[in-house]
Design an enzyme around this catalytic site. Structure first.
Site, PDB file in Angstrom:
ATOM      1  N   GLU A  91       0.841  -1.192   0.000  1.00  0.00           N
ATOM      2  CA  GLU A  91       0.000   0.000   0.000  1.00  0.00           C
ATOM      3  C   GLU A  91       0.874   1.238   0.000  1.00  0.00           C
ATOM      4  O   GLU A  91       1.957   1.237   0.576  1.00  0.00           O
ATOM      5  CB  GLU A  91      -0.905   0.005   1.233  1.00  0.00           C
ATOM      6  CG  GLU A  91      -1.933  -1.111   1.154  1.00  0.00           C
ATOM      7  CD  GLU A  91      -2.876  -1.160   2.336  1.00  0.00           C
ATOM      8  OE1 GLU A  91      -4.084  -1.195   2.106  1.00  0.00           O
ATOM      9  OE2 GLU A  91      -2.412  -1.170   3.474  1.00  0.00           O
ATOM     10  N   CYS A 110       3.600   8.524   1.268  1.00  0.00           N
ATOM     11  CA  CYS A 110       4.100   7.581   2.261  1.00  0.00           C
ATOM     12  C   CYS A 110       4.290   6.255   1.534  1.00  0.00           C
ATOM     13  O   CYS A 110       3.324   5.666   1.044  1.00  0.00           O
ATOM     14  CB  CYS A 110       3.062   7.469   3.378  1.00  0.00           C
ATOM     15  SG  CYS A 110       3.465   6.256   4.627  1.00  0.00           S
ATOM     16  N   CYS A 117       6.418  -7.036   7.043  1.00  0.00           N
ATOM     17  CA  CYS A 117       7.527  -6.576   7.885  1.00  0.00           C
ATOM     18  C   CYS A 117       7.855  -7.675   8.881  1.00  0.00           C
ATOM     19  O   CYS A 117       6.962  -8.341   9.410  1.00  0.00           O
ATOM     20  CB  CYS A 117       7.149  -5.303   8.628  1.00  0.00           C
ATOM     21  SG  CYS A 117       8.519  -4.630   9.602  1.00  0.00           S
ATOM     22  N   CYS A 121       6.115  -5.635  15.541  1.00  0.00           N
ATOM     23  CA  CYS A 121       5.472  -4.712  16.493  1.00  0.00           C
ATOM     24  C   CYS A 121       4.016  -5.156  16.647  1.00  0.00           C
ATOM     25  O   CYS A 121       3.268  -5.206  15.667  1.00  0.00           O
ATOM     26  CB  CYS A 121       5.536  -3.273  15.993  1.00  0.00           C
ATOM     27  SG  CYS A 121       7.215  -2.734  15.639  1.00  0.00           S
ATOM     28  N   CYS A 124       1.070  -2.972  15.252  1.00  0.00           N
ATOM     29  CA  CYS A 124       1.112  -2.520  13.856  1.00  0.00           C
ATOM     30  C   CYS A 124       0.504  -3.577  12.937  1.00  0.00           C
ATOM     31  O   CYS A 124       0.881  -4.745  13.000  1.00  0.00           O
ATOM     32  CB  CYS A 124       2.564  -2.256  13.467  1.00  0.00           C
ATOM     33  SG  CYS A 124       2.804  -1.988  11.704  1.00  0.00           S
ATOM     34  N   GLU A 173      10.244  -2.238   7.081  1.00  0.00           N
ATOM     35  CA  GLU A 173      11.322  -1.578   7.812  1.00  0.00           C
ATOM     36  C   GLU A 173      12.391  -1.162   6.785  1.00  0.00           C
ATOM     37  O   GLU A 173      13.135  -2.003   6.281  1.00  0.00           O
ATOM     38  CB  GLU A 173      11.881  -2.553   8.861  1.00  0.00           C
ATOM     39  CG  GLU A 173      13.180  -2.125   9.509  1.00  0.00           C
ATOM     40  CD  GLU A 173      13.175  -0.684  10.047  1.00  0.00           C
ATOM     41  OE1 GLU A 173      12.217  -0.269  10.713  1.00  0.00           O
ATOM     42  OE2 GLU A 173      14.164   0.022   9.772  1.00  0.00           O
ATOM     43  N   SER A 204      11.978   6.359   8.262  1.00  0.00           N
ATOM     44  CA  SER A 204      11.569   6.001   9.620  1.00  0.00           C
ATOM     45  C   SER A 204      12.013   4.569   9.909  1.00  0.00           C
ATOM     46  O   SER A 204      11.773   3.667   9.111  1.00  0.00           O
ATOM     47  CB  SER A 204      10.043   6.117   9.719  1.00  0.00           C
ATOM     48  OG  SER A 204       9.601   5.693  10.990  1.00  0.00           O
ATOM     49  N   LEU A 228      10.462   4.779  18.839  1.00  0.00           N
ATOM     50  CA  LEU A 228      10.919   4.298  20.157  1.00  0.00           C
ATOM     51  C   LEU A 228       9.818   3.558  20.913  1.00  0.00           C
ATOM     52  O   LEU A 228       9.999   2.440  21.356  1.00  0.00           O
ATOM     53  CB  LEU A 228      11.373   5.482  21.011  1.00  0.00           C
ATOM     54  CG  LEU A 228      12.745   6.073  20.752  1.00  0.00           C
ATOM     55  CD1 LEU A 228      13.056   7.116  21.822  1.00  0.00           C
ATOM     56  CD2 LEU A 228      13.830   5.002  20.761  1.00  0.00           C
ATOM     57  N   HIS A 229       8.726   4.226  21.169  1.00  0.00           N
ATOM     58  CA  HIS A 229       7.516   3.663  21.792  1.00  0.00           C
ATOM     59  C   HIS A 229       7.611   3.302  23.260  1.00  0.00           C
ATOM     60  O   HIS A 229       6.595   2.960  23.881  1.00  0.00           O
ATOM     61  CB  HIS A 229       7.011   2.419  21.045  1.00  0.00           C
ATOM     62  CG  HIS A 229       6.898   2.600  19.586  1.00  0.00           C
ATOM     63  ND1 HIS A 229       6.290   3.691  19.021  1.00  0.00           N
ATOM     64  CD2 HIS A 229       7.328   1.845  18.544  1.00  0.00           C
ATOM     65  CE1 HIS A 229       6.336   3.594  17.711  1.00  0.00           C
ATOM     66  NE2 HIS A 229       6.965   2.491  17.383  1.00  0.00           N
ATOM     67  N   ASN A 303      -3.355   3.941  16.394  1.00  0.00           N
ATOM     68  CA  ASN A 303      -4.511   3.768  15.506  1.00  0.00           C
ATOM     69  C   ASN A 303      -5.051   2.359  15.638  1.00  0.00           C
ATOM     70  O   ASN A 303      -4.296   1.424  15.866  1.00  0.00           O
ATOM     71  CB  ASN A 303      -4.090   4.020  14.059  1.00  0.00           C
ATOM     72  CG  ASN A 303      -3.843   5.488  13.831  1.00  0.00           C
ATOM     73  OD1 ASN A 303      -4.676   6.322  14.185  1.00  0.00           O
ATOM     74  ND2 ASN A 303      -2.692   5.815  13.287  1.00  0.00           N
ATOM     75  N   CYS A 346      -0.830   5.667  10.183  1.00  0.00           N
ATOM     76  CA  CYS A 346       0.325   4.917  10.652  1.00  0.00           C
ATOM     77  C   CYS A 346      -0.077   3.558  11.202  1.00  0.00           C
ATOM     78  O   CYS A 346      -0.964   3.470  12.039  1.00  0.00           O
ATOM     79  CB  CYS A 346       1.008   5.656  11.791  1.00  0.00           C
ATOM     80  SG  CYS A 346       1.749   7.176  11.292  1.00  0.00           S
TER      81      CYS A 346
HETATM   82  N1  SAH Z   1       9.112   0.283  10.081  1.00  0.00           N
HETATM   83  C1  SAH Z   1       9.335   1.675  10.243  1.00  0.00           C
HETATM   84  C2  SAH Z   1       8.547   2.528   9.288  1.00  0.00           C
HETATM   85  C3  SAH Z   1       7.121   2.122   9.007  1.00  0.00           C
HETATM   86  S1  SAH Z   1       6.020   2.209  10.380  1.00  0.00           S
HETATM   87  C4  SAH Z   1       9.091   2.093  11.687  1.00  0.00           C
HETATM   88  O1  SAH Z   1       8.560   1.308  12.443  1.00  0.00           O
HETATM   89  O2  SAH Z   1       9.482   3.209  12.032  1.00  0.00           O
HETATM   90  C5  SAH Z   1       5.681   3.959  10.426  1.00  0.00           C
HETATM   91  C6  SAH Z   1       5.255   4.481  11.785  1.00  0.00           C
HETATM   92  O3  SAH Z   1       3.953   3.995  12.136  1.00  0.00           O
HETATM   93  C7  SAH Z   1       6.158   4.058  12.922  1.00  0.00           C
HETATM   94  O4  SAH Z   1       6.516   5.146  13.726  1.00  0.00           O
HETATM   95  C8  SAH Z   1       5.295   3.088  13.674  1.00  0.00           C
HETATM   96  O5  SAH Z   1       5.684   2.965  14.978  1.00  0.00           O
HETATM   97  C9  SAH Z   1       3.931   3.675  13.515  1.00  0.00           C
HETATM   98  N2  SAH Z   1       2.844   2.762  13.856  1.00  0.00           N
HETATM   99  C10 SAH Z   1       2.806   1.437  13.698  1.00  0.00           C
HETATM  100  N3  SAH Z   1       1.609   0.930  14.102  1.00  0.00           N
HETATM  101  C11 SAH Z   1       0.876   1.981  14.504  1.00  0.00           C
HETATM  102  C12 SAH Z   1      -0.465   2.125  14.985  1.00  0.00           C
HETATM  103  N4  SAH Z   1      -1.267   1.080  15.118  1.00  0.00           N
HETATM  104  N5  SAH Z   1      -0.876   3.368  15.299  1.00  0.00           N
HETATM  105  C13 SAH Z   1      -0.071   4.438  15.136  1.00  0.00           C
HETATM  106  N6  SAH Z   1       1.168   4.367  14.661  1.00  0.00           N
HETATM  107  C14 SAH Z   1       1.659   3.157  14.350  1.00  0.00           C
HETATM  108 FE1  SF4 Z   2       7.438  -3.070  10.907  1.00  0.00          FE
HETATM  109 FE2  SF4 Z   2       7.382  -0.443  11.470  1.00  0.00          FE
HETATM  110 FE3  SF4 Z   2       5.146  -1.963  11.650  1.00  0.00          FE
HETATM  111 FE4  SF4 Z   2       7.077  -2.285  13.418  1.00  0.00          FE
HETATM  112  S1  SF4 Z   2       5.843  -0.435  13.098  1.00  0.00           S
HETATM  113  S2  SF4 Z   2       6.011  -3.945  12.364  1.00  0.00           S
HETATM  114  S3  SF4 Z   2       8.884  -1.961  12.183  1.00  0.00           S
HETATM  115  S4  SF4 Z   2       6.284  -1.488   9.798  1.00  0.00           S
END
Ligand code: SAH
Ligand code: SF4
Length: 369
Positions: A91, A110, A117, A121, A124, A173, A204, A228-229, A303, A346
């Site tokens: 996407e 984006c 990935c 996470c 995500c 990633e 990112s 970071l989170h 989200n 995101c």
């Molecule tokens: N893999 C990379 C880039 C893609 S993710 C990374 O993790 O940085 C892009 C951004 O979306 C990251 O900052 C990630 O932490 C954030 N993200 C992932 N899942 C999310 C969610 N459910 N709600 C809000 N942001 C989220």
């Molecule tokens: Fe991959 Fe980024 Fe999603 Fe984590 S937040 S699973 S690194 S796309």
């Protein structure tokens, strides 16, 4: 077989020279592809027909079929589901910014850097679906060019803005596919073609330290965002299944080196999840972790994804976290989310033709990316 967008200008020059043609033909093709955004070789009328035919046979345009496109309610966000030549789905998202907002006039694409990935996470949607494969340089560049071409076609409409920013915040990633990502940056930066300034790209990463260091050594200086989170390793490892490979101290150390090498500010992303990482003490701990670094923290209320157990904090709690972090001297904003109702925000990208959350949550709009 490589696509036209997989090659650099120098490689295209060699390709053309190997076929007995003068080098300047490559530059003509490059200009057609990236400046005029030609969708095929047919448009390249100043290139001899025989060369166009061999280009079409040996270096086709990448096969990227749009399976579906969705537009947000305010028409400013468009999410596109794309099928690659091998059937994999990715996407990409175009985000236009409200002319009244701070980011007015911007048109940000984006992009995805991988199908799926492997970083794991839990919050995500991409991570939940697992890893499929790396994208090629051409598949990454093509996501931007496709939106640019469409924007050009709407040039007379208010929405027809040229692309101003590219962020690697879609699926995947980027640091785990560094070479293809970097070559795509160079292609889209090339002044002979698309010509996007280096500072208008943002990569990112979830914290792959080798990638952060490598980026610091590049001659083109693009923006770096680090997800970071969590303010401590134990919590981070419970949220990101591969986080044990990249302890926070190492990530912060790599960022410090990056800042020293480039003089640039790093953005840290912190996805706020109710009762997981949203307590005021955690904001204080984050402040201590980042103390003295040239940085900015983007707080992203999580989200919704398929995992119903994950909720965003109430607005008051989000703002309290922000206040606490700011009080410890760290510049921070709460990110505007775009396209939540079409799962384009995101962490909601999953290459799935059916997914749609039941309800669009309240949006918290303080400052954009
Ligand atoms: N893999 C990379 C880039 C893609 S993710 C990374 O993790 O940085 C892009 C951004 O979306 C990251 O900052 C990630 O932490 C954030 N993200 C992932 N899942 C999310 C969610 N459910 N709600 C809000 N942001 C989220
Ligand atoms: Fe991959 Fe980024 Fe999603 Fe984590 S937040 S699973 S690194 S796309």
């Amino acid at each position: 077989m490589p696509s036209l967008y997989d090659l650099s200008l120098v490689e295209l020059e060699s390709w053309v020279a190997e076929r007995g043609q003068p080098k300047y033909r490559a530059r003509q093709v490059w200009e057609w592809a990236y400046r005029h955004l030609a969708p095929s070789y047919d448009e390249m009328t100043n290139v001899p027909a025989a060369l166009r035919a061999s280009l079409a046979a040996g270096l086709p345009f990448p096969a990227m079929d749009t399976v579906r496109e969705q537009t947000s309610d305010d028409a400013l966000t468009r999410k596109r589901l794309i099928r690659l030549h091998d059937g994999k789905l990715i996407e990409s998202v175009l985000m236009l910014y409200d002319p009244r907002s701070e980011s007015r006039g911007r048109a940000t694409v984006c992009v995805s850097s991988q199908a799926g990935c492997a970083m794991g996470c839990g919050f995500c949607a991409t991570g939940q679906a697992g890893f499929e494969r790396n994208l090629t340089t051409g598949e990454i560049a093509a996501q931007v060019i496709a939106f640019a071409r469409e924007q050009k076609a709407h040039a007379k409409a208010a929405s027809g803005r040229a692309i101003t920013n590219v962020v690697f915040m879609g699926m995947g990633e980027p640091m785990a596919n560094y070479n293809a990502v970097w070559r795509a940056v160079e292609t889209l930066h090339s002044p002979e073609g698309f010509g996007l300034a280096a500072r208008h790209f943002t990569i990112s990463t979830v914290g792959l330290t080798q990638g952060i260091r490598k980026l610091g050594g590049e001659s083109l200086q693009v923006g770096l965002a680090v997800s970071l989170h969590a303010p401590d390793d134990a919590l981070r490892q419970s949220m990101i299944s591969t986080a044990h490979r990249y302890p926070l101290a190492e990530i912060v150390g790599a960022c410090r080196e990056y800042i020293e090498a480039t003089g640039r500010r790093v953005t840290f992303e912190y996805c706020l999840i109710e009762n997981v990482n949203d307590a005021p003490e955690q904001a204080q701990a984050l402040g201590r972790l980042l103390k003295g670094l040239l940085c900015h923290v983007n707080l992203i209320p999580v989200n919704p994804t398929a995992d119903a157990g994950i909720r965003r904090p109430a607005r008051a709690r989000t703002l309290a976290f922000q206040r606490e972090l700011a009080a410890s001297g760290i510049a921070c904003t709460v990110r505007v989310e775009k396209g939540v109702e079409i799962s384009a925000a995101c962490g909601q990208l999953r290459g799935d033709a059916s997914h749609r959350p039941d309800a669009a949550p309240q949006q918290i709009a303080i400052s954009g990316r």
